[in-house]
Design a protein around this motif. Structure first.
Motif, PDB file in Angstrom:
ATOM      1  N   ILE A 146      -1.886  -0.751   3.832  1.00 28.96           N
ATOM      2  CA  ILE A 146      -1.434   0.261   4.800  1.00 28.96           C
ATOM      3  C   ILE A 146      -1.618   1.620   4.115  1.00 28.96           C
ATOM      4  N   GLN A 147      -2.538   2.407   4.643  1.00 26.59           N
ATOM      5  CA  GLN A 147      -2.959   3.633   3.957  1.00 26.59           C
ATOM      6  C   GLN A 147      -2.283   4.871   4.541  1.00 26.59           C
ATOM      7  N   LEU A 148      -1.744   5.713   3.653  1.00 25.43           N
ATOM      8  CA  LEU A 148      -1.161   6.984   4.084  1.00 25.43           C
ATOM      9  C   LEU A 148      -2.234   7.859   4.735  1.00 25.43           C
ATOM     10  N   THR A 149      -3.423   7.825   4.135  1.00 23.46           N
ATOM     11  CA  THR A 149      -4.551   8.611   4.656  1.00 23.46           C
ATOM     12  C   THR A 149      -4.789   8.335   6.145  1.00 23.46           C
ATOM     13  N   ASP A 150      -4.759   7.069   6.532  1.00 19.81           N
ATOM     14  CA  ASP A 150      -5.051   6.709   7.928  1.00 19.81           C
ATOM     15  C   ASP A 150      -3.985   7.274   8.867  1.00 19.81           C
ATOM     16  N   VAL A 173     -10.763  10.340   5.402  1.00 17.58           N
ATOM     17  CA  VAL A 173     -11.217   8.949   5.289  1.00 17.58           C
ATOM     18  C   VAL A 173     -10.772   8.386   3.946  1.00 17.58           C
ATOM     19  N   GLU A 174     -10.250   7.165   3.937  1.00 16.02           N
ATOM     20  CA  GLU A 174      -9.801   6.558   2.680  1.00 16.02           C
ATOM     21  C   GLU A 174     -10.947   5.808   2.004  1.00 16.02           C
ATOM     22  N   LYS A 175     -11.174   6.177   0.750  1.00 19.52           N
ATOM     23  CA  LYS A 175     -12.111   5.486  -0.135  1.00 19.52           C
ATOM     24  C   LYS A 175     -13.495   5.218   0.474  1.00 19.52           C
ATOM     25  N   PRO A 176     -14.170   6.277   0.971  1.00 19.33           N
ATOM     26  CA  PRO A 176     -15.529   6.070   1.492  1.00 19.33           C
ATOM     27  C   PRO A 176     -16.538   5.881   0.357  1.00 19.33           C
ATOM     28  N   ARG A 199     -12.861   6.218  -4.758  1.00 14.38           N
ATOM     29  CA  ARG A 199     -11.535   6.083  -5.365  1.00 14.38           C
ATOM     30  C   ARG A 199     -10.460   6.856  -4.602  1.00 14.38           C
ATOM     31  N   TYR A 200     -10.901   7.683  -3.624  1.00 17.15           N
ATOM     32  CA  TYR A 200      -9.967   8.665  -3.061  1.00 17.15           C
ATOM     33  C   TYR A 200      -9.964   8.693  -1.534  1.00 17.15           C
ATOM     34  N   GLY A 201      -8.947   9.391  -1.005  1.00 14.78           N
ATOM     35  CA  GLY A 201      -9.015   9.871   0.365  1.00 14.78           C
ATOM     36  C   GLY A 201      -9.911  11.099   0.365  1.00 14.78           C
ATOM     37  N   VAL A 202     -10.840  11.197   1.307  1.00 13.73           N
ATOM     38  CA  VAL A 202     -11.814  12.304   1.301  1.00 13.73           C
ATOM     39  C   VAL A 202     -11.745  13.058   2.630  1.00 13.73           C
ATOM     40  N   ALA A 211     -11.615  15.508  -2.541  1.00 16.10           N
ATOM     41  CA  ALA A 211     -10.756  14.324  -2.622  1.00 16.10           C
ATOM     42  C   ALA A 211      -9.283  14.724  -2.592  1.00 16.10           C
ATOM     43  N   VAL A 212      -8.498  13.902  -1.923  1.00 16.92           N
ATOM     44  CA  VAL A 212      -7.050  14.122  -1.897  1.00 16.92           C
ATOM     45  C   VAL A 212      -6.471  13.722  -3.250  1.00 16.92           C
ATOM     46  N   ILE A 213      -5.686  14.619  -3.838  1.00 21.42           N
ATOM     47  CA  ILE A 213      -4.957  14.251  -5.046  1.00 21.42           C
ATOM     48  C   ILE A 213      -3.480  14.161  -4.666  1.00 21.42           C
ATOM     49  N   GLY A 214      -2.666  13.589  -5.524  1.00 23.39           N
ATOM     50  CA  GLY A 214      -1.362  13.082  -5.093  1.00 23.39           C
ATOM     51  C   GLY A 214      -0.260  14.049  -4.719  1.00 23.39           C
ATOM     52  N   ARG A 215      -0.522  14.990  -3.821  1.00 25.29           N
ATOM     53  CA  ARG A 215       0.530  15.864  -3.302  1.00 25.29           C
ATOM     54  C   ARG A 215       0.315  16.039  -1.810  1.00 25.29           C
ATOM     55  N   TYR A 216       1.369  15.879  -1.055  1.00 27.39           N
ATOM     56  CA  TYR A 216       1.281  15.962   0.406  1.00 27.39           C
ATOM     57  C   TYR A 216       2.501  16.702   0.941  1.00 27.39           C
ATOM     58  N   ILE A 217       2.304  17.478   2.009  1.00 27.89           N
ATOM     59  CA  ILE A 217       3.427  17.931   2.840  1.00 27.89           C
ATOM     60  C   ILE A 217       3.154  17.349   4.218  1.00 27.89           C
ATOM     61  N   LEU A 228       4.893  13.058  -3.623  1.00 32.25           N
ATOM     62  CA  LEU A 228       4.264  13.345  -4.915  1.00 32.25           C
ATOM     63  C   LEU A 228       3.942  12.034  -5.624  1.00 32.25           C
ATOM     64  N   LEU A 229       2.673  11.862  -5.989  1.00 29.51           N
ATOM     65  CA  LEU A 229       2.256  10.695  -6.773  1.00 29.51           C
ATOM     66  C   LEU A 229       2.268  11.134  -8.230  1.00 29.51           C
ATOM     67  N   ALA A 230       3.213  10.550  -8.996  1.00 30.89           N
ATOM     68  CA  ALA A 230       3.477  11.074 -10.333  1.00 30.89           C
ATOM     69  C   ALA A 230       2.328  10.836 -11.299  1.00 30.89           C
ATOM     70  N   ASP A 231       1.389   9.941 -10.956  1.00 28.26           N
ATOM     71  CA  ASP A 231       0.307   9.744 -11.933  1.00 28.26           C
ATOM     72  C   ASP A 231      -0.760  10.828 -11.839  1.00 28.26           C
ATOM     73  N   ASP A 232      -0.649  11.720 -10.876  1.00 30.15           N
ATOM     74  CA  ASP A 232      -1.494  12.918 -10.873  1.00 30.15           C
ATOM     75  C   ASP A 232      -0.667  14.085 -11.416  1.00 30.15           C
ATOM     76  N   ILE A 233      -1.115  14.668 -12.525  1.00 26.67           N
ATOM     77  CA  ILE A 233      -0.436  15.868 -13.030  1.00 26.67           C
ATOM     78  C   ILE A 233      -1.305  17.073 -12.688  1.00 26.67           C
ATOM     79  N   GLY A 263       0.815  -1.220   0.000  1.00 27.30           N
ATOM     80  CA  GLY A 263       0.000   0.000   0.000  1.00 27.30           C
ATOM     81  C   GLY A 263       0.845   1.264   0.000  1.00 27.30           C
ATOM     82  N   LEU A 264       0.162   2.392  -0.278  1.00 24.67           N
ATOM     83  CA  LEU A 264       0.855   3.684  -0.379  1.00 24.67           C
ATOM     84  C   LEU A 264       1.529   4.051   0.946  1.00 24.67           C
ATOM     85  N   GLY A 265       0.833   3.793   2.056  1.00 26.09           N
ATOM     86  CA  GLY A 265       1.404   4.118   3.365  1.00 26.09           C
ATOM     87  C   GLY A 265       2.697   3.346   3.602  1.00 26.09           C
TER      88      GLY A 265
END
Ligand code: G1P
Length: 288
Positions: free
Chosen positions: A230-234, A191-194, A171-174, A204-210, A131-136, A111-113
């Motif tokens: 294992i979810q980063l969102t959690d 919440v992940e994928k509600p 499909r997303y973290g919300v 929805a969370v898109i692939g950029r985080y600090i 950074l999740l590269a599949d989100d531009i 998982g991403l986490g």
């Protein structure tokens, strides 16, 4: 004063199943949009945001990232000899200094986490970007730059957000919104994928985080969440209360993790480029 964000983690170990067979031997993040691999858009966005250290969490094919961002003496020499300055410049643009490029494996796809947790030793006790590269994100200033600027005001954890149709929340973290300030949103939960009926909002969370390093502590517990992963969102959600969480809204991102989004990104990026716009427009007219 907040501690600056100088390191970025790029999880690039996914199986890319939606793009098989293209991703059988090639990591998804090496797929090309117009004339650059997805990962390079993310690296350039990170660089614009002041990132100095680039950490790739890789699966099979991880060596390709090293070669893409490393020196290519033979190619550079050949281009120099031919006087092909434009091509040479594009090759030199890719370079990440050896001391600032770090590659670490994710041995199992948990998982991403888990992938982000694999970077803990390289990140250390400092804030970092993911950074999740599949989100531009096509934004000016760049997506991560805007987030770093906001971080200067708020500190804490920050995620990028996009308002999505309610039927897509699974499909997303919300984000569960505490206060909506327009461009910026303060969260009370994540919440992940509600399922649409359970989603606390449509942000929805898109692939950029600090993120603050405390997030690693939660990831290390290895607790499984949505989809048994294992979810980063959690882990981010677990720090709310201790660490504030804000979201920055973006109008448009291209989800290059699915075919339609990938095709749209190719068209949109080509149309945004002065050297391609007119000919691509003309080409598209043939497909009414
Ligand atoms: C991941 C995250 C999810 C986020 C999404 C953005 O999901 O777990 O919270 O909304 O990226 O692209 P994945 O696309 O890996 O299922």
């Amino acid at each position: 004063m907040v501690e600056p964000v100088l390191k970025a983690v790029f999880p690039v170990a996914g199986l890319g199943t939606r793009f098989l067979p293209a991703t059988k031997a090639l990591p998804k993040e090496m797929l090309t949009v117009v004339d650059k691999p997805l990962i390079q858009y993310a690296v350039e966005e990170a660089r614009e945001a002041g990132i100095e250290d680039f950490i790739f969490v890789t699966g099979a094919g991880g060596e390709l990232f090293k070669s893409h961002f490393g020196p290519a003496a033979g190619l550079e020499e050949a281009l120099r000899e031919r006087g092909n300055d434009e091509a040479l410049a594009s090759v030199l643009d890719c370079l990440i200094d050896e001391d600032h490029m770090h590659v670490t494996p994710q041995s199992r796809p948990l998982g991403l986490g888990h992938a982000v947790g694999c970077a803990r030793g390289l990140v250390g006790d400092a804030p970092f970007a993911v950074l999740l590269a599949d989100d531009i994100i096509l934004a000016r200033p760049g997506g991560l730059r805007q987030m770093v600027d906001a971080y200067g005001e708020t500190g804490g954890n920050i995620v990028a957000l996009e308002d999505v149709p309610r039927e897509m929340t699974a499909r997303y973290g919300v984000m569960d919104v505490e206060e909506d300030l327009g461009h910026m949103v303060r969260a009370r939960g994540l919440v992940e994928k509600p399922e649409p009926k359970d989603a606390p909002s449509t942000l929805a969370v898109i692939g950029r985080y600090i993120l603050q390093p405390e997030v690693f502590g939660h990831l290390a517990r290895g607790e499984k969440g949505a989809g048994g992963e294992i979810q980063l969102t959690d882990a981010i959600a677990a720090t709310i209360g201790q660490i504030p969480l804000h979201g920055i809204r973006f109008e448009k991102r291209y989800d290059c993790g699915n075919r339609l989004g990938f095709i749209e990104a190719n068209i949109a990026i080509a149309l945004a480029r002065d050297d391609l716009r007119d000919s691509v427009r003309q080409m598209l007219e043939a497909y009414p």
